[in-house]
Scaffold this motif. Structure first.
Motif, mmCIF file in Angstrom:
data_model
loop_
_atom_site.group_PDB
_atom_site.id
_atom_site.type_symbol
_atom_site.label_atom_id
_atom_site.label_comp_id
_atom_site.label_asym_id
_atom_site.label_seq_id
_atom_site.Cartn_x
_atom_site.Cartn_y
_atom_site.Cartn_z
ATOM 1 N N HIS A 26 66.941 41.413 102.762
ATOM 2 C CA HIS A 26 66.083 40.223 102.678
ATOM 3 C C HIS A 26 65.230 40.289 101.413
ATOM 4 O O HIS A 26 65.171 41.334 100.741
ATOM 5 N N TRP A 28 62.090 40.476 100.477
ATOM 6 C CA TRP A 28 61.072 41.497 100.247
ATOM 7 C C TRP A 28 61.736 42.807 99.854
ATOM 8 O O TRP A 28 61.336 43.484 98.928
ATOM 9 N N GLN A 32 61.382 45.161 96.474
ATOM 10 C CA GLN A 32 61.004 46.589 96.563
ATOM 11 C C GLN A 32 62.025 47.462 95.886
ATOM 12 O O GLN A 32 61.700 48.374 95.111
ATOM 13 N N TYR A 50 62.171 34.066 94.887
ATOM 14 C CA TYR A 50 62.727 33.163 95.902
ATOM 15 C C TYR A 50 63.450 31.955 95.311
ATOM 16 O O TYR A 50 64.537 31.594 95.780
ATOM 17 N N GLN A 63 75.357 34.374 99.994
ATOM 18 C CA GLN A 63 75.201 33.604 101.239
ATOM 19 C C GLN A 63 74.104 34.260 102.069
ATOM 20 O O GLN A 63 73.761 35.427 101.858
ATOM 21 N N TRP A 66 70.531 34.800 109.095
ATOM 22 C CA TRP A 66 69.297 35.261 109.716
ATOM 23 C C TRP A 66 69.604 36.427 110.644
ATOM 24 O O TRP A 66 70.516 36.390 111.464
ATOM 25 N N SER A 69 65.022 42.259 111.323
ATOM 26 C CA SER A 69 64.638 43.218 110.292
ATOM 27 C C SER A 69 64.304 44.564 110.931
ATOM 28 O O SER A 69 64.323 44.731 112.153
ATOM 29 N N GLU A 70 63.888 45.486 110.062
ATOM 30 C CA GLU A 70 63.591 46.855 110.553
ATOM 31 C C GLU A 70 62.389 46.843 111.487
ATOM 32 O O GLU A 70 62.264 47.705 112.329
ATOM 33 N N ASN A 71 61.498 45.867 111.324
ATOM 34 C CA ASN A 71 60.355 45.841 112.226
ATOM 35 C C ASN A 71 60.521 44.778 113.317
ATOM 36 O O ASN A 71 59.571 44.185 113.797
ATOM 37 N N ARG A 73 61.628 41.753 113.387
ATOM 38 C CA ARG A 73 61.265 40.356 113.156
ATOM 39 C C ARG A 73 62.418 39.617 112.519
ATOM 40 O O ARG A 73 63.292 40.242 111.914
ATOM 41 N N ALA A 75 64.442 37.749 109.868
ATOM 42 C CA ALA A 75 64.382 37.711 108.407
ATOM 43 C C ALA A 75 65.699 37.165 107.884
ATOM 44 O O ALA A 75 66.742 37.254 108.533
ATOM 45 N N LYS A 76 65.630 36.606 106.685
ATOM 46 C CA LYS A 76 66.821 35.991 106.075
ATOM 47 C C LYS A 76 67.490 37.013 105.174
ATOM 48 O O LYS A 76 66.940 37.410 104.148
ATOM 49 N N TYR A 78 70.436 38.263 102.565
ATOM 50 C CA TYR A 78 71.353 37.718 101.570
ATOM 51 C C TYR A 78 72.446 38.722 101.278
ATOM 52 O O TYR A 78 72.196 39.924 101.226
#
Lengths: 109, 923
Positions: A26, A28, A32, A50, A63, A66, A69-71, A73, A75-76, A78
């Motif tokens: 995703h 973020w 990182q 973005y 492409q 959804w 995520s690791e926490n 939640r 997340a989108k 790619y």
């Protein structure tokens, strides 16, 4: 904080594509990863990241899906499309040629 | 290969907007929260973490907007946004919207109506297979390469026919059919009016005689039964008929039992063998054939002859063979033309006529749009109509442009704020243009509805009586929706946006931000060029209105001159009765006496003041002509010695109230055995007996086989009268007594001068004729109606130009009034200051009027220049008045100036009535 204009658009695209070539990520995480791998030299701003991601998706090099995520939640994520893989290879070799050419000029002059 | 994903991506952005927006927000929120977690993990407090994350992120909305931009759906989204916003703004000012839409609807509607008429008459192709392959054959006399001679001797071949002049005799057509090798199929047709009734008043049905290959060459298939084929092309073929679809539906309610039943045409039974496909009504535009019968049946009705080589009653057309070019076809036609003409040569013609006949050539014209006499007659008027409504549209657009300019001024603050918020000029212009397009779209839709209705009205007014036919023949045009008309409306709508939208949009968006924020209206800046665009708009309106007024004036005066012309006879209260003795099977030699009996019976009816009969009635289209020879006319050409000839009974001149100049009327002494006599009109007297007293002198006409006939003595001279149409030059006319010249055509038309309304006598006449012979068919007209019908084109043009001229004037005056009011309102402050400084109210008025006069003068000058250049085109439509007629021009200029000055004066006067203090306080 690196201003977005310091990184030319084409270069940012290349970085993003390379980063997600290995595994889907995703936004973020992409930022990182680029920061870490470049030893904090390249810090990608959200204002550039973005829009670039959306543009690449619009052009169908990448492409999105959804997922969790690791926490835990939403997340989108790619990932590269087949066309994107080919495009990445082409852009990588272009970059090689360009940078070695620049290097040659800088060395001799 | 990325195509499908790209497109589906874009579609999703457009149509699942809410979902996409939600995802965007989620994505941003996730990033922020993740960053917050990192910050907390690095040791910040939750609030610090949050603040730091948000600072790092930057403006969320900006990022979102950039993402939206990157999704590349801007164009369509913006358009939808503009339309939505435009609709809201238009709803907020309903008055403006209503006025603009209605004005535009009027302009666009008028243009569409005119165009749909032009389309139906001139552009629409026949509903047959591959119409562009159809070519019509015509004869061309090499002596007159550009067409026939102008004299009416060439028109003698023009019989009662709704299409363009037929020029083939049956033998000639048969030669073409048998010898041609350039058409894949060739056919002939001739229009005719049949009588469905059996005696008594005529029940007309339009129809056509067709050759065997008519339907097959056109590629038509029957809606029921079968169609006439090549097997019917022989002498003595069975009497069959094919109905048109409309006739089948109307008279038989589409029942299948109609096929095989009998139909009476001209009192002869025909067997109905089939029905033509829907939408097909023959080859002629403006006319609908209801029955189609084979050519061989023409002898049943006794109208024409299949063997006669000098009766020209057929039209010929064919489908070009595939693979042959037009030029090739024409060449090949030249090759076998001489053979064809020689084989069909009329035997009894004089030698030199025969020689020119065999030298004639066959030429072709495209028949894709059918043939039409309507086209020839209304070609120019329709073009003039188109020009008129085009000008009206321009004036209407000018009005709307002024309205939009005002609106722009009112919205200046709003536009300035939007600029301040970062909008680009282009974006603002797009939004304003979207509003203009909405207005235009609404105007076009309403206008289109107006147009349907208007076109129907127009057709009804030219259809009262088709000038080429006797009796009521409605003009029937296919007005159904056609791509061309829709396309035209759309094009006009877009054009109007360009006309009334671009200038105001440019002006509105060139706003000075600082002045706007300070509240100073741009118009108050005292630049010399202020109000210039509005003044130019008004000047152009004045110019166009003047052109229209001049045109209207010319056409109206033309019509008035025509209508008040003295035709040489008294047209009121005369009933005309056309008789046809053929169905009653009365032998030729008895016909004159039968007609005499009828004439006497009708004379005795109560209410009839006088009765007579003749071979031709005034303002009737067809006529006979003869060459007249005198001692003094040796050197005359064919055309010069030609004269109209009419057979009349003795009461003729009295019934029509034609005046004698010299000599006597016919009387009982002029019989079949007494010496031949004639009465001539003044033109004939001048032409054939120059500077002499014709009474008592003699002349000759052609007798049998080209030899001159017996000498004919002139016994009387009548005043000239208009026979064919009111516009024509008088041809010399010779009148013969009905008893003496039977081969000149039966005097079968009766004129009755009545004491009351002519139509009141119809049933009495029917009864009287029936008592003589019930099978005689009758048709009724009034002379007044017949004369008035000959003026249909002029009347129509006068009405339309008058209507649109006044409309244009109204629009221009409204525009002027509005603009002057606006300017005065804007200059309130200035006027207040002037008056406070001591200026007289009169001088304020002078200021305003000076402005008005300069604008109107500019417009008038331009208008005069344009009308002088343009009215030349009206030349052929005018009667008794030239296109540069100064009286009309002066009157139009005077009328327009007066109205314009009043329209300018009223707001000006208001300006002088204001209290200076009020004006100074005016914001």
């Amino acid at each position: 904080m690196t201003k977005p204009t310091d990184l030319v658009q084409g270069t940012l695209d290349l970085l993003i594509l390379k980063t997600i070539a290995l595994e889907p990520m995703h936004g973020w995480a992409i930022a990182q990863r680029i920061r870490r791998v470049s030893n904090n030299v390249l810090q990608v701003n959200q204002g550039a990241l973005y829009p670039a991601l959306h543009r690449l998706e619009q052009q169908a090099w990448i492409q999105s899906k959804w997922g969790e995520s690791e926490n835990n939640r939403r997340a989108k994520y790619y990932s590269l499309t087949k066309a994107g893989q080919k495009y990445l290879k082409a852009e990588e070799s272009n970059w090689e040629r360009l940078s070695s050419a620049i290097g040659l000029v800088l060395k001799t002059v | 290969m990325r195509w499908p994903q790209t497109v589906s991506h874009r579609l999703r952005s457009l149509f699942r907007k809410r979902a996409v927006e939600g995802e965007l927000s989620d994505e941003m929120r996730f990033h922020l929260e993740r960053q917050m977690e990192e910050n907390i993990a690095a040791g910040m407090t939750p609030q610090e973490a949050r603040r730091s994350a948000m600072r790092e992120f930057g403006g969320v909305e900006q990022v979102k907007e950039e993402c939206r931009d990157a999704r590349r759906t801007n164009l369509l989204e913006n358009l939808l946004q503009d339309v939505h916003f435009g609709l809201r703004m238009l709803r907020k000012s309903p008055g403006f919207t209503a006025v603009a839409v209605l004005t535009l609807a009027l302009g666009i509607g008028a243009n569409t109506a005119a165009f749909s008429l032009i389309d139906a008459v001139m552009l629409r192709t026949l509903p047959v297979e591959r119409p562009d392959e159809l070519l019509q054959l015509k004869r061309q006399d090499p002596r007159y390469a550009g067409g026939g001679p102008a004299s009416f001797s060439n028109l003698l071949s023009f019989l009662w026919d709704g299409g363009a002049s037929p020029s083939f005799s049956n033998p000639l057509w048969e030669q073409v059919r048998d010898q041609q090798n350039v058409f894949s199929g060739v056919f002939a047709w001739s229009n005719n009016r049949f009588d469905l009734a059996r005696g008594g008043t005529v029940q007309p049905a339009e129809g056509s005689f067709v050759s065997g290959d008519f339907f097959t060459t056109l590629g038509l298939r029957p809606a029921a039964g079968r169609l006439i084929t090549g097997s019917y092309d022989y002498r003595g073929c069975p009497a069959v008929a094919v109905l048109s679809y409309g006739f089948w539906q109307g008279h038989y309610s589409g029942a299948s039992s109609a096929v095989g039943s009998a139909l009476s045409l001209d009192d002869h039974p025909f067997e109905i063998i089939g029905v033509a496909p829907p939408g097909f009504y023959g080859m002629d535009v403006g006319r609908e054939s209801e029955v189609f019968v084979p050519i061989c049946t023409v002898e049943i009705s006794g109208i024409r002859s299949l063997e006669s080589r000098s009766m020209w009653w057929l039209n010929v057309a064919g489908r070009i063979k595939p693979g042959i070019a037009r030029a090739q076809l024409i060449d090949r036609l030249q090759v076998f033309s001489p053979r064809i003409f020689t084989a069909a040569l009329p035997q009894y013609w004089p030698a030199d006529e025969q020689r020119s006949f065999v030298k004639e050539k066959l030429v072709v014209t495209s028949a894709a749009t059918g043939t039409s006499a309507l086209r020839q007659q209304f070609d120019q008027p329709l073009q003039v109509l188109m020009a008129i409504v085009g000008l009206v549209l321009l004036i209407a657009c000018a009005n709307i442009a002024s309205l939009m300019l005002t609106r722009g001024v009112v919205r200046e603050k709003e536009i300035a704020v939007r600029y301040a918020l970062g909008a680009s000029r282009w974006r603002l212009m797009k939004q304003l243009l979207a509003e203009c397009m909405l207005i235009s779209l609404m105007g076009a839709i309403v206008g289109f509805l107006f147009a349907r209705w208007g076109a129907v009205l127009l057709i009804r007014s030219i259809s009262i009586h088709n000038i080429y036919a006797l009796g009521n023949m409605p003009v029937l045009l296919n007005l159904s929706l056609d791509g061309r008309v829709l396309g035209f409306t759309a094009a006009v709508a877009i054009l109007t946006v360009a006309l009334f939208g671009i200038l105001p949009t440019l002006r509105s968006t060139s706003v000075s931000l600082i002045s706007a924020m300070k509240g100073i209206r741009t118009v108050e800046l005292d630049r010399p060029a202020r109000f210039r665009s509005r003044k130019l708009i008004v000047a152009s309106q004045v110019a166009f209105s003047l052109v229209l007024l001049v045109a209207a004036g010319l056409l109206l005066r033309s019509f008035a001159k025509l209508a008040t012309l003295d035709p040489g006879f008294d047209r009121n209260n005369v009933l005309i009765v056309y008789t046809d003795l053929w169905p009653a099977k009365i032998p030729r030699d008895q016909r004159p006496s039968v007609l005499d009996r009828i004439e006497n019976q009708l004379r005795a009816l109560p209410g009839v003041l006088s009765a007579s009969r003749s071979s031709v009635t005034p303002a009737e289209v067809s006529y006979w002509a003869h060459n007249v020879y005198t001692e003094w006319s040796k050197g005359f050409t064919d055309a010069e010695s030609l004269s109209m000839s009419v057979n009349v009974s003795p009461e003729y001149f009295g019934t029509l109230r034609m005046q004698f100049v010299a000599g006597r009327d016919f009387n009982g002494g002029d019989t079949a055995t007494s010496p031949m006599v004639a009465i001539i009109d003044q033109t004939a007297a001048r032409r054939f007996f120059p500077d002499l007293d014709p009474v008592g002198r003699t002349f000759w006409i052609d007798g049998i086989a080209g030899q001159p006939g017996p000498p004919i003595e002139v016994v009387g001279i009548v005043r000239d009268a208009k026979y064919q149409s009111l516009r024509e030059q008088i041809h010399p006319t010779v009148f013969f007594p009905a008893t003496q010249a039977p081969d000149l055509g039966l005097a079968g038309a009766l004129e009755l001068r009545t004491a009351l309304r002519p139509t009141a006598l119809i049933s009495a006449v029917q009864a009287a004729v029936a008592s003589v012979s019930p099978a005689i068919t009758l048709e009724f007209h009034t002379l007044a109606q017949q004369v008035s019908d000959s003026m249909v084109q002029e009347r129509l043009l006068a009405q339309l130009s008058g209507f649109f001229g006044s409309l244009a004037l109204l629009l221009a005056v409204i525009g002027l009034y509005g603009t002057v009011s606006y300017i005065v309102a804007q200059r309130q402050r200035e006027f207040g200051i002037r008056m406070a400084l001591g200026a007289e109210p009169g001088s304020i008025l002078r200021l305003v009027m000076l402005d008005v006069i300069s604008v109107v003068a500019l417009g008038l000058l331009a208008g005069i220049a344009i009308s002088v250049a343009v009215t030349r085109l009206l030349q052929q439509l005018l009667f008794g008045i030239g296109p540069r007629d100064t009286v009309t021009l002066v009157v139009a200029v005077a009328a327009l100036s007066m109205v314009a000055l009043v329209a300018g004066y009223l707001p000006g006067r208001r300006a002088t009535k204001i209290e200076p203090m009020e004006a100074l306080r005016y914001e």
